[in-house]
Design an enzyme around this catalytic site. Structure first.
Site, PDB file in Angstrom:
ATOM      1  N   GLN A  38      -5.071  -1.496   9.412  1.00 29.83           N
ATOM      2  CA  GLN A  38      -4.873  -2.806   8.798  1.00 29.83           C
ATOM      3  C   GLN A  38      -5.456  -3.903   9.692  1.00 29.83           C
ATOM      4  O   GLN A  38      -5.149  -3.968  10.874  1.00 29.83           O
ATOM      5  CB  GLN A  38      -3.366  -3.041   8.564  1.00 29.83           C
ATOM      6  CG  GLN A  38      -3.039  -4.351   7.884  1.00 29.83           C
ATOM      7  CD  GLN A  38      -3.569  -4.423   6.444  1.00 29.83           C
ATOM      8  OE1 GLN A  38      -3.454  -3.463   5.691  1.00 29.83           O
ATOM      9  NE2 GLN A  38      -4.167  -5.543   6.084  1.00 29.83           N
ATOM     10  N   LYS A  73       0.844  -1.202   0.000  1.00 29.61           N
ATOM     11  CA  LYS A  73       0.000   0.000   0.000  1.00 29.61           C
ATOM     12  C   LYS A  73       0.873   1.242   0.000  1.00 29.61           C
ATOM     13  O   LYS A  73       0.625   2.202  -0.738  1.00 29.61           O
ATOM     14  CB  LYS A  73      -0.936  -0.010   1.227  1.00 29.61           C
ATOM     15  CG  LYS A  73      -2.061  -1.013   1.075  1.00 29.61           C
ATOM     16  CD  LYS A  73      -2.850  -1.241   2.353  1.00 29.61           C
ATOM     17  CE  LYS A  73      -3.878  -2.341   2.105  1.00 29.61           C
ATOM     18  NZ  LYS A  73      -4.562  -2.819   3.318  1.00 29.61           N
ATOM     19  N   ASP A  90     -11.443   2.482   3.657  1.00 29.93           N
ATOM     20  CA  ASP A  90     -11.795   1.072   3.527  1.00 29.93           C
ATOM     21  C   ASP A  90     -13.269   0.906   3.154  1.00 29.93           C
ATOM     22  O   ASP A  90     -13.702  -0.185   2.800  1.00 29.93           O
ATOM     23  CB  ASP A  90     -11.531   0.341   4.855  1.00 29.93           C
ATOM     24  CG  ASP A  90     -10.413  -0.676   4.731  1.00 29.93           C
ATOM     25  OD1 ASP A  90     -10.120  -1.086   3.588  1.00 29.93           O
ATOM     26  OD2 ASP A  90      -9.845  -1.069   5.755  1.00 29.93           O
TER      27      ASP A  90
END
Ligand code: NAP
Length: 282
Positions: free
Chosen positions: A97, A53, A120
Protein backbone atom coordinates in the site's frame (compact mmCIF):
# COMPACT_ATOMS: atom_id res chain seq x y z
CA UNK A 1 -29.34 13.42 -20.90
CA UNK A 2 -26.73 10.67 -21.15
CA UNK A 3 -26.95 7.30 -19.43
CA UNK A 4 -25.14 6.87 -16.15
CA UNK A 5 -22.45 4.19 -16.01
CA UNK A 6 -23.16 2.80 -12.56
CA UNK A 7 -19.78 1.63 -11.24
CA UNK A 8 -21.28 0.44 -7.98
CA UNK A 9 -23.79 -1.89 -9.68
CA UNK A 10 -21.23 -3.07 -12.26
CA UNK A 11 -18.69 -3.89 -9.53
CA UNK A 12 -21.33 -5.72 -7.45
CA UNK A 13 -22.11 -7.96 -10.43
CA UNK A 14 -18.40 -8.49 -11.04
CA UNK A 15 -17.79 -9.54 -7.42
CA UNK A 16 -20.52 -12.17 -7.69
CA UNK A 17 -19.04 -13.48 -10.97
CA UNK A 18 -15.58 -13.65 -9.38
CA UNK A 19 -16.94 -15.38 -6.25
CA UNK A 20 -18.34 -18.14 -8.46
CA UNK A 21 -15.07 -18.33 -10.40
CA UNK A 22 -13.08 -18.73 -7.16
CA UNK A 23 -15.33 -21.60 -6.03
CA UNK A 24 -14.75 -23.26 -9.37
CA UNK A 25 -10.96 -22.70 -9.14
CA UNK A 26 -10.90 -24.26 -5.68
CA UNK A 27 -12.57 -27.43 -7.01
CA UNK A 28 -10.42 -27.53 -10.14
CA UNK A 29 -6.97 -26.64 -8.77
CA UNK A 30 -7.33 -27.53 -5.06
CA UNK A 31 -6.62 -24.09 -3.66
CA UNK A 32 -8.01 -20.57 -3.64
CA UNK A 33 -6.17 -17.50 -4.96
CA UNK A 34 -4.15 -15.70 -2.29
CA UNK A 35 -3.72 -11.93 -1.94
CA UNK A 36 -1.40 -10.33 0.60
CA UNK A 37 -1.45 -6.60 1.27
CA UNK A 38 1.41 -4.98 3.18
CA UNK A 39 0.85 -1.70 4.95
CA UNK A 40 3.66 0.20 6.65
CA UNK A 41 2.74 2.93 9.13
CA UNK A 42 -0.51 4.46 10.31
CA UNK A 43 -1.67 6.69 7.42
CA UNK A 44 -5.45 6.87 8.10
CA UNK A 45 -6.53 6.98 4.42
CA UNK A 46 -4.31 3.95 3.66
CA UNK A 47 -5.84 2.07 6.60
CA UNK A 48 -9.31 2.61 5.10
CA UNK A 49 -8.21 1.53 1.60
CA UNK A 50 -6.57 -1.62 2.98
CA UNK A 51 -9.64 -2.52 5.02
CA UNK A 52 -11.85 -2.17 1.91
CA UNK A 53 -9.49 -4.36 -0.07
CA UNK A 54 -9.56 -7.02 2.64
CA UNK A 55 -13.38 -6.97 2.92
CA UNK A 56 -13.81 -7.38 -0.83
CA UNK A 57 -11.10 -10.03 -1.15
CA UNK A 58 -12.85 -12.09 1.54
CA UNK A 59 -16.24 -11.51 -0.13
CA UNK A 60 -15.10 -13.36 -3.25
CA UNK A 61 -13.41 -16.10 -1.21
CA UNK A 62 -9.74 -15.25 -1.67
CA UNK A 63 -7.19 -16.26 0.95
CA UNK A 64 -6.57 -12.72 2.12
CA UNK A 65 -3.86 -11.56 4.47
CA UNK A 66 -2.89 -8.07 5.61
CA UNK A 67 0.61 -7.61 7.02
CA UNK A 68 0.72 -4.49 9.20
CA UNK A 69 4.21 -3.15 9.84
CA UNK A 70 5.13 -0.22 12.12
CA UNK A 71 6.16 3.20 10.80
CA UNK A 72 9.79 2.61 11.88
CA UNK A 73 10.15 -0.54 9.72
CA UNK A 74 13.41 -0.38 7.75
CA UNK A 75 13.56 -0.83 4.00
CA UNK A 76 15.53 -4.06 4.45
CA UNK A 77 12.88 -5.48 6.79
CA UNK A 78 10.18 -4.68 4.25
CA UNK A 79 12.23 -6.20 1.41
CA UNK A 80 12.68 -9.36 3.49
CA UNK A 81 8.91 -9.74 3.89
CA UNK A 82 8.42 -9.21 0.14
CA UNK A 83 11.09 -11.83 -0.64
CA UNK A 84 9.31 -14.33 1.65
CA UNK A 85 5.97 -13.67 -0.08
CA UNK A 86 7.59 -13.92 -3.53
CA UNK A 87 8.68 -17.45 -2.62
CA UNK A 88 5.34 -18.48 -1.06
CA UNK A 89 3.36 -20.57 -3.58
CA UNK A 90 0.08 -19.88 -1.73
CA UNK A 91 0.43 -16.15 -2.47
CA UNK A 92 -0.63 -15.11 -5.98
CA UNK A 93 -0.77 -11.35 -5.51
CA UNK A 94 1.29 -8.93 -3.41
CA UNK A 95 0.35 -5.30 -2.94
CA UNK A 96 2.39 -2.77 -1.00
CA UNK A 97 0.00 0.00 0.00
CA UNK A 98 1.37 3.41 -1.01
CA UNK A 99 2.57 5.79 0.25
CA UNK A 100 5.34 4.10 2.24
CA UNK A 101 7.13 6.16 4.95
CA UNK A 102 9.66 8.64 3.62
CA UNK A 103 12.75 6.70 4.73
CA UNK A 104 11.76 3.84 2.37
CA UNK A 105 12.36 4.12 -1.37
CA UNK A 106 9.04 3.41 -3.08
CA UNK A 107 10.58 2.41 -6.42
CA UNK A 108 12.96 -0.12 -4.81
CA UNK A 109 10.04 -1.68 -2.95
CA UNK A 110 7.79 -1.85 -6.03
CA UNK A 111 10.62 -3.39 -8.06
CA UNK A 112 11.12 -6.09 -5.40
CA UNK A 113 7.65 -7.60 -5.94
CA UNK A 114 7.82 -10.61 -8.28
CA UNK A 115 6.41 -9.48 -11.68
CA UNK A 116 3.98 -12.44 -11.76
CA UNK A 117 2.54 -11.36 -8.37
CA UNK A 118 2.42 -7.63 -9.08
CA UNK A 119 -1.36 -7.09 -8.80
CA UNK A 120 -0.89 -3.31 -8.89
CA UNK A 121 0.29 -3.70 -12.48
CA UNK A 122 3.44 -1.58 -12.15
CA UNK A 123 5.64 -4.15 -13.86
CA UNK A 124 3.37 -4.60 -16.86
CA UNK A 125 3.55 -0.88 -17.62
CA UNK A 126 7.28 -0.38 -17.13
CA UNK A 127 8.24 -0.16 -20.76
CA UNK A 128 6.45 3.13 -21.56
CA UNK A 129 3.58 3.09 -24.00
CA UNK A 130 3.40 -0.66 -24.34
CA UNK A 131 1.91 -3.23 -22.05
CA UNK A 132 4.11 -6.25 -21.36
CA UNK A 133 2.44 -9.46 -22.46
CA UNK A 134 1.33 -11.80 -19.71
CA UNK A 135 1.23 -9.21 -16.91
CA UNK A 136 -1.79 -7.49 -15.45
CA UNK A 137 -2.65 -3.83 -16.03
CA UNK A 138 -2.92 -1.31 -13.16
CA UNK A 139 -6.29 -1.37 -11.40
CA UNK A 140 -7.73 2.12 -12.03
CA UNK A 141 -6.81 2.23 -15.75
CA UNK A 142 -8.21 -1.28 -16.16
CA UNK A 143 -11.39 -0.13 -14.39
CA UNK A 144 -11.77 2.73 -16.91
CA UNK A 145 -11.55 0.36 -19.89
CA UNK A 146 -14.00 -2.05 -18.29
CA UNK A 147 -16.51 0.75 -17.70
CA UNK A 148 -16.24 1.97 -21.31
CA UNK A 149 -16.86 -1.59 -22.53
CA UNK A 150 -20.06 -1.89 -20.50
CA UNK A 151 -21.62 0.74 -22.80
CA UNK A 152 -21.41 -1.76 -25.67
CA UNK A 153 -19.70 0.90 -27.84
CA UNK A 154 -16.54 -0.10 -29.72
CA UNK A 155 -13.29 1.58 -28.65
CA UNK A 156 -11.44 0.71 -31.87
CA UNK A 157 -11.09 3.66 -34.24
CA UNK A 158 -12.54 6.16 -31.78
CA UNK A 159 -10.80 9.36 -30.75
CA UNK A 160 -10.05 9.01 -27.03
CA UNK A 161 -8.84 12.01 -25.03
CA UNK A 162 -7.04 11.37 -21.75
CA UNK A 163 -6.77 14.50 -19.62
CA UNK A 164 -3.81 14.10 -17.23
CA UNK A 165 -0.47 12.34 -17.78
CA UNK A 166 0.10 10.97 -14.28
CA UNK A 167 2.05 7.73 -13.84
CA UNK A 168 -0.80 6.00 -11.97
CA UNK A 169 -3.73 6.79 -14.26
CA UNK A 170 -3.20 9.07 -17.28
CA UNK A 171 -0.23 7.36 -18.97
CA UNK A 172 -1.29 3.75 -18.33
CA UNK A 173 -4.90 4.35 -19.37
CA UNK A 174 -3.66 5.98 -22.60
CA UNK A 175 -1.59 2.83 -23.22
CA UNK A 176 -4.60 0.57 -22.66
CA UNK A 177 -6.70 2.69 -25.03
CA UNK A 178 -3.96 2.41 -27.66
CA UNK A 179 -3.99 -1.37 -27.19
CA UNK A 180 -7.74 -1.23 -27.87
CA UNK A 181 -6.93 0.59 -31.14
CA UNK A 182 -8.30 3.97 -30.17
CA UNK A 183 -6.66 7.11 -31.57
CA UNK A 184 -5.35 8.66 -28.38
CA UNK A 185 -4.65 12.26 -27.41
CA UNK A 186 -3.11 13.02 -24.02
CA UNK A 187 -3.72 16.48 -22.56
CA UNK A 188 -1.92 17.99 -19.55
CA UNK A 189 -1.38 21.29 -17.78
CA UNK A 190 0.46 22.81 -20.77
CA UNK A 191 -2.13 21.79 -23.35
CA UNK A 192 -3.63 24.69 -25.31
CA UNK A 193 -7.24 24.71 -26.46
CA UNK A 194 -8.38 21.77 -24.35
CA UNK A 195 -12.00 22.62 -25.22
CA UNK A 196 -11.36 22.39 -28.96
CA UNK A 197 -9.62 19.03 -28.61
CA UNK A 198 -12.28 17.70 -26.23
CA UNK A 199 -15.09 18.57 -28.65
CA UNK A 200 -13.59 16.11 -31.17
CA UNK A 201 -13.30 13.24 -28.66
CA UNK A 202 -15.65 10.24 -28.68
CA UNK A 203 -14.26 9.15 -25.31
CA UNK A 204 -12.88 11.41 -22.56
CA UNK A 205 -11.08 10.10 -19.49
CA UNK A 206 -10.41 12.86 -16.97
CA UNK A 207 -7.62 12.10 -14.46
CA UNK A 208 -6.44 15.46 -13.19
CA UNK A 209 -7.66 16.06 -9.65
CA UNK A 210 -9.42 19.40 -10.23
CA UNK A 211 -13.16 20.05 -10.43
CA UNK A 212 -14.73 21.27 -13.69
CA UNK A 213 -11.79 20.54 -16.02
CA UNK A 214 -14.39 19.31 -18.51
CA UNK A 215 -17.69 21.18 -18.85
CA UNK A 216 -20.71 20.54 -21.06
CA UNK A 217 -19.63 23.00 -23.78
CA UNK A 218 -16.45 20.88 -24.29
CA UNK A 219 -18.34 17.63 -24.88
CA UNK A 220 -19.15 16.13 -28.28
CA UNK A 221 -22.80 14.97 -28.32
CA UNK A 222 -22.98 11.26 -27.46
CA UNK A 223 -19.43 11.01 -26.05
CA UNK A 224 -18.46 8.53 -23.32
CA UNK A 225 -17.14 10.35 -20.25
CA UNK A 226 -15.11 8.57 -17.56
CA UNK A 227 -14.33 10.68 -14.52
CA UNK A 228 -11.37 9.43 -12.45
CA UNK A 229 -10.88 12.59 -10.38
CA UNK A 230 -11.66 12.68 -6.68
CA UNK A 231 -12.05 16.20 -5.33
CA UNK A 232 -13.91 18.13 -2.64
CA UNK A 233 -16.20 20.74 -4.15
CA UNK A 234 -16.75 24.18 -2.61
CA UNK A 235 -19.82 22.70 -0.87
CA UNK A 236 -17.54 20.09 0.77
CA UNK A 237 -19.06 17.24 -1.23
CA UNK A 238 -17.05 14.71 -3.25
CA UNK A 239 -16.88 15.53 -6.95
CA UNK A 240 -14.89 14.51 -9.99
CA UNK A 241 -13.03 16.47 -12.67
CA UNK A 242 -16.04 16.68 -14.96
CA UNK A 243 -18.91 19.09 -14.33
CA UNK A 244 -21.50 16.36 -14.11
CA UNK A 245 -24.66 18.47 -14.57
CA UNK A 246 -23.63 20.24 -17.80
CA UNK A 247 -21.62 17.33 -19.26
CA UNK A 248 -24.39 14.77 -18.71
CA UNK A 249 -26.68 16.91 -20.92
CA UNK A 250 -24.40 16.29 -23.92
CA UNK A 251 -22.83 12.90 -23.17
CA UNK A 252 -24.02 9.50 -24.34
CA UNK A 253 -22.67 7.93 -21.15
CA UNK A 254 -21.07 9.32 -18.02
CA UNK A 255 -19.66 7.98 -14.75
CA UNK A 256 -20.73 9.71 -11.53
CA UNK A 257 -18.40 10.64 -8.63
CA UNK A 258 -18.79 8.95 -6.24
CA UNK A 259 -20.08 5.65 -7.59
CA UNK A 260 -18.21 5.41 -10.90
CA UNK A 261 -14.52 4.54 -11.23
CA UNK A 262 -13.91 4.33 -7.44
CA UNK A 263 -15.85 1.12 -6.69
CA UNK A 264 -14.40 -0.51 -9.81
CA UNK A 265 -10.78 -0.02 -8.79
CA UNK A 266 -10.82 -2.58 -5.95
CA UNK A 267 -12.88 -4.96 -8.11
CA UNK A 268 -10.02 -4.81 -10.65
CA UNK A 269 -7.47 -5.55 -7.91
CA UNK A 270 -9.36 -8.77 -7.20
CA UNK A 271 -9.59 -9.48 -10.97
CA UNK A 272 -5.82 -8.98 -11.23
CA UNK A 273 -5.27 -11.44 -8.36
CA UNK A 274 -7.41 -14.03 -10.14
CA UNK A 275 -5.45 -13.46 -13.36
CA UNK A 276 -2.11 -13.88 -11.54
CA UNK A 277 -3.45 -17.06 -9.91
CA UNK A 278 -4.42 -18.46 -13.32
CA UNK A 279 -0.86 -17.79 -14.48
CA UNK A 280 0.40 -19.83 -11.50
CA UNK A 281 -1.91 -22.84 -11.69
CA UNK A 282 -1.89 -23.32 -15.46
P1 NAP B 1 -1.22 13.28 -11.00
O1 NAP B 1 -0.19 12.23 -11.16
O2 NAP B 1 -0.94 14.47 -10.14
O3 NAP B 1 -1.60 13.78 -12.47
C1 NAP B 1 -2.44 14.87 -12.69
C2 NAP B 1 -2.31 15.31 -14.12
O4 NAP B 1 -3.24 16.37 -14.36
C3 NAP B 1 -0.93 15.84 -14.50
O5 NAP B 1 -0.47 15.15 -15.65
C4 NAP B 1 -1.16 17.32 -14.79
O6 NAP B 1 -0.41 17.82 -15.87
C5 NAP B 1 -2.62 17.29 -15.22
N1 NAP B 1 -3.23 18.63 -15.09
C6 NAP B 1 -3.14 19.50 -14.07
N2 NAP B 1 -3.84 20.60 -14.35
C7 NAP B 1 -4.36 20.44 -15.57
C8 NAP B 1 -5.17 21.25 -16.42
N3 NAP B 1 -5.57 22.46 -16.04
N4 NAP B 1 -5.53 20.76 -17.63
C9 NAP B 1 -5.13 19.54 -18.01
N5 NAP B 1 -4.37 18.72 -17.27
C10 NAP B 1 -3.99 19.17 -16.05
O7 NAP B 1 -2.59 12.67 -10.46
P2 NAP B 1 -3.14 11.13 -10.52
O8 NAP B 1 -2.47 10.32 -9.49
O9 NAP B 1 -3.11 10.67 -11.93
O10 NAP B 1 -4.64 11.38 -10.05
C11 NAP B 1 -5.54 12.19 -10.77
C12 NAP B 1 -6.89 12.19 -10.07
O11 NAP B 1 -7.43 10.87 -10.06
C13 NAP B 1 -6.85 12.62 -8.58
O12 NAP B 1 -8.04 13.32 -8.28
C14 NAP B 1 -6.85 11.29 -7.84
O13 NAP B 1 -7.40 11.41 -6.54
C15 NAP B 1 -7.76 10.48 -8.74
N6 NAP B 1 -7.60 9.00 -8.64
C16 NAP B 1 -8.74 8.27 -8.50
C17 NAP B 1 -8.66 6.89 -8.43
C18 NAP B 1 -9.92 6.10 -8.30
O14 NAP B 1 -9.89 4.94 -7.94
N7 NAP B 1 -11.07 6.68 -8.61
C19 NAP B 1 -7.41 6.26 -8.47
C20 NAP B 1 -6.25 7.03 -8.65
C21 NAP B 1 -6.36 8.42 -8.73
P3 NAP B 1 1.20 18.01 -15.81
O15 NAP B 1 1.76 16.63 -16.01
O16 NAP B 1 1.49 18.92 -16.93
O17 NAP B 1 1.51 18.58 -14.46
Amino acid sequence: MGSIIDGKAISTALYEEMRQEVEQFDKQYGRRPGLTVIIVGEDPASQVYVRNKEINARKVGLVSEVIRMPEETTQDELLEVIARLNADTAVDGILVQLPVPRHIDKDTVIAAVAPDKDVDGFFGMKSGFTMKQGYVAPCTPRACIHLIKTTGEAIEGKHALVVGRGELVGKPVATLLLNENATVTIAHSRTRNLGEIARTADIIIAAVGRPNIITGDMVKPGAILIDVGINRGVDGKLCGDIDFASAAEKAGWITPVPGGVGPMTIAMLIRNTLDCYLGHVS
